[in-house]
Motif scaffolding. Sequence first.
Motif, PDB file in Angstrom:
ATOM      1  N   ALA A 163       0.852  -1.184   0.000  1.00  0.00           N
ATOM      2  CA  ALA A 163       0.000   0.000   0.000  1.00  0.00           C
ATOM      3  C   ALA A 163       0.892   1.240   0.000  1.00  0.00           C
ATOM      4  O   ALA A 163       1.942   1.248   0.633  1.00  0.00           O
ATOM      5  CB  ALA A 163      -0.901  -0.006   1.218  1.00  0.00           C
ATOM      6  N   PHE A 164       0.489   2.284  -0.712  1.00  0.00           N
ATOM      7  CA  PHE A 164       1.363   3.445  -0.858  1.00  0.00           C
ATOM      8  C   PHE A 164       1.560   4.208   0.450  1.00  0.00           C
ATOM      9  O   PHE A 164       0.607   4.530   1.142  1.00  0.00           O
ATOM     10  CB  PHE A 164       0.804   4.394  -1.921  1.00  0.00           C
ATOM     11  N   PRO A 165       2.843   4.493   0.792  1.00  0.00           N
ATOM     12  CA  PRO A 165       3.109   5.295   1.977  1.00  0.00           C
ATOM     13  C   PRO A 165       3.209   6.774   1.605  1.00  0.00           C
ATOM     14  O   PRO A 165       4.204   7.192   1.022  1.00  0.00           O
ATOM     15  CB  PRO A 165       4.471   4.770   2.449  1.00  0.00           C
ATOM     16  N   GLY A 166       2.200   7.560   1.897  1.00  0.00           N
ATOM     17  CA  GLY A 166       2.264   8.977   1.560  1.00  0.00           C
ATOM     18  C   GLY A 166       1.337   9.792   2.448  1.00  0.00           C
ATOM     19  O   GLY A 166       0.557   9.228   3.216  1.00  0.00           O
ATOM     20  N   ILE A 167       1.439  11.104   2.338  1.00  0.00           N
ATOM     21  CA  ILE A 167       0.641  11.978   3.205  1.00  0.00           C
ATOM     22  C   ILE A 167      -0.851  11.801   2.930  1.00  0.00           C
ATOM     23  O   ILE A 167      -1.648  11.567   3.834  1.00  0.00           O
ATOM     24  CB  ILE A 167       1.070  13.457   3.038  1.00  0.00           C
ATOM     25  N   GLU A 170      -2.324   8.549   4.128  1.00  0.00           N
ATOM     26  CA  GLU A 170      -2.563   8.508   5.575  1.00  0.00           C
ATOM     27  C   GLU A 170      -3.778   9.362   5.933  1.00  0.00           C
ATOM     28  O   GLU A 170      -4.618   8.950   6.726  1.00  0.00           O
ATOM     29  CB  GLU A 170      -1.328   9.013   6.340  1.00  0.00           C
ATOM     30  N   GLU A 171      -3.859  10.554   5.328  1.00  0.00           N
ATOM     31  CA  GLU A 171      -4.987  11.448   5.615  1.00  0.00           C
ATOM     32  C   GLU A 171      -6.329  10.805   5.268  1.00  0.00           C
ATOM     33  O   GLU A 171      -7.329  11.052   5.921  1.00  0.00           O
ATOM     34  CB  GLU A 171      -4.842  12.754   4.813  1.00  0.00           C
ATOM     35  N   ARG A 172      -6.305   9.997   4.214  1.00  0.00           N
ATOM     36  CA  ARG A 172      -7.562   9.391   3.774  1.00  0.00           C
ATOM     37  C   ARG A 172      -7.754   7.969   4.319  1.00  0.00           C
ATOM     38  O   ARG A 172      -8.656   7.266   3.904  1.00  0.00           O
ATOM     39  CB  ARG A 172      -7.645   9.422   2.250  1.00  0.00           C
ATOM     40  N   GLY A 173      -6.877   7.573   5.264  1.00  0.00           N
ATOM     41  CA  GLY A 173      -7.127   6.341   6.012  1.00  0.00           C
ATOM     42  C   GLY A 173      -6.708   5.062   5.322  1.00  0.00           C
ATOM     43  O   GLY A 173      -7.513   4.149   5.152  1.00  0.00           O
ATOM     44  N   GLN A 174      -5.444   4.968   4.972  1.00  0.00           N
ATOM     45  CA  GLN A 174      -4.922   3.730   4.372  1.00  0.00           C
ATOM     46  C   GLN A 174      -5.203   2.534   5.293  1.00  0.00           C
ATOM     47  O   GLN A 174      -5.656   1.487   4.831  1.00  0.00           O
ATOM     48  CB  GLN A 174      -3.403   3.901   4.146  1.00  0.00           C
ATOM     49  N   ALA A 175      -4.924   2.715   6.574  1.00  0.00           N
ATOM     50  CA  ALA A 175      -5.098   1.609   7.519  1.00  0.00           C
ATOM     51  C   ALA A 175      -6.568   1.194   7.611  1.00  0.00           C
ATOM     52  O   ALA A 175      -6.899   0.013   7.566  1.00  0.00           O
ATOM     53  CB  ALA A 175      -4.578   2.009   8.902  1.00  0.00           C
ATOM     54  N   GLU A 176      -7.437   2.171   7.716  1.00  0.00           N
ATOM     55  CA  GLU A 176      -8.875   1.870   7.820  1.00  0.00           C
ATOM     56  C   GLU A 176      -9.373   1.176   6.569  1.00  0.00           C
ATOM     57  O   GLU A 176     -10.193   0.247   6.636  1.00  0.00           O
ATOM     58  CB  GLU A 176      -9.658   3.171   8.077  1.00  0.00           C
TER      59      GLU A 176
END
Lengths: 319, 286
Positions: A163-167, A170-176
């Motif tokens: 999964a792409f690591p970027g700002i 993260e802001e849009r909830g990669q983990a979720e």
Amino acid sequence: MANILLEFEKPIVELEAKIQELKNFSSEKEIDLSDEIKTLQNKADSLTREIYGKLTPWQRVLLARHPERPGTADYIKLIFEDFFELHGDRRFGDDPAVIGGIARFNGQPVTVIGHVKGKDTKDNLTRNFGMPHPEGNRKAIRLMEQAEKFGRPVISFVDTPGAFPGIGAEERGQAEAIATNLTRMMSLKVPVIATVIGEGGSGGALAIAIGDHVAMLENSVYSISSPEAFASILWKDPAKANEAAAVMKMTARDLEELGVIDEIVPEPLGGAHRNKEEMAKILCRSLKKSLNGLMKIPDDKLLEKRFEKFRGIGQFVSG
Amino acid sequence: MFKDLFRKPKYVTVHADTAKKDIPEGLWQKCPVCNEIVYTKELDRDLKTCKKCGSYFKMGAWERIKATVDEGSFNELDAGMVSINPLGFKDYPEKITSAQQATKLREAIVTGEAAIGGRPVIIGVMDPNFIMGSMGSVVGEKVTRAAERAVEKSVPLIIFSASGGARMQEGIISLMQMAKTCGVLARLDKAGLLFISVLTNPTTGGVTASFASMGDIILAEPGAQIGFTGPRVIEQTIRQKLPEGFQTAEFMLEHGFVDMVVPRSQMKSTLARLLDLHSTGGYKNG
Ligand SMILES: [Zn+2]
């Protein structure tokens, strides 16, 4: 024929070039060289078998990442009919690192989803090297829920470094997004077949790989992180990726032995990129077989088995 | 607060420069944020909160349980479960042994039956000091069993996360714990049971990308680092400095991934109120 060569492929390709030369010479001069050609061909075959028979895990990583290795788009073209691409997650955007849509497989309407890497530098920038943003994972789950609604089996192809690591991610909830996919896929009431066709990197891979049947192509890899990241995290040295690949147990055979995957799909001699059509045929046969089996299982039984399969992974002493 | 007024005179602080020379091991601790030297006993009493700057020290699993559940209500589950070495990874068994000796824990999570404000719950608490609270087979299995126990007993599940992510030494097996824990949460969800996920410092990687993000209600401690990819890797990938406050509890609240940022001192009462709101049956038509 491959244009981009890995170091260990070179002797094979050189031999094949020589064979071609002889063939050309033979037809030009009308001299029968069939015996000589046959001898060389046998030599090339046994050399290929020898080299590919003892690939190191790192060499498989290189094969899995080979720029000419067939990807999701190739298999969609070669295995499916009537592909109808669908776009967007209905939340934020459309992620070009993941493609998905409806198609016919062996006459049966299915939903097909997969990661897509680029074919060249420019294409790779568009596709973000096959690394999904949250939108890609959300598009995938939207299409899977749609498949569930219309009773279409889901066929997914995994081919991502992660999964792409970027700002923005993260802001849009990669983990979720990943967590939601894992949870929803566990209760999806249609058969899901996931195949790792190249790189299966971390949570990004897993997010479309909760399958009733999980397969890996012979030279694909599937792991908790890239060997570079693994070496960097544990040994503070990304240059030790080669060593990391050896201890991570990331090849198809390793994962089969660990009970994480259900099938190894064999590749043509020399790897998938040396004969895409043949690879597609082999993959098609494997998909047909697992789909036929899964479509006979009632929903509740299917979900029970899917859960139990992942529920059972883990090694510990109860104490 | 009245309590704070009374506490203050008793609170012993010594400035870093004067105390540095002879800090007896364990008696004092230095605040990682403001460098204040604080008395360990006071720190323990104040839920590991720095009196000078208000920031939180890491809390071990047992300290957290003591601070959260009703006294005497905790009954540990799967206490003896320990890791083995599925990949045959060099030095991993030694790493586990030394983590066990340092933390007095068997693994990176403690689970059990308990009560909060008189309401029965199943609770799991991760410990950030045990191999960075990483999730391998044991954490995955204990979370799964905790959720299964919650379904069996028909009670809410609460998990305090504190984790650097999936445990590298167990490779792909660790990755699969994400699938496993999410799978069991799908069942908890179907059973109509409450899952409260509490994110503490730090909650990252495979734990954020699995069970920790699936709470019906997600609480977070102020200032906790919460995210998927670690900041160093993101900076290396995008070759850009990350903005101030990136991946904090407050950032996650702002971006819609956390319901509430709850100070440590109010965590227990907040949980008790939420449990209370879920204790009487929901309205069902017909
Ligand atoms: Zn402080």
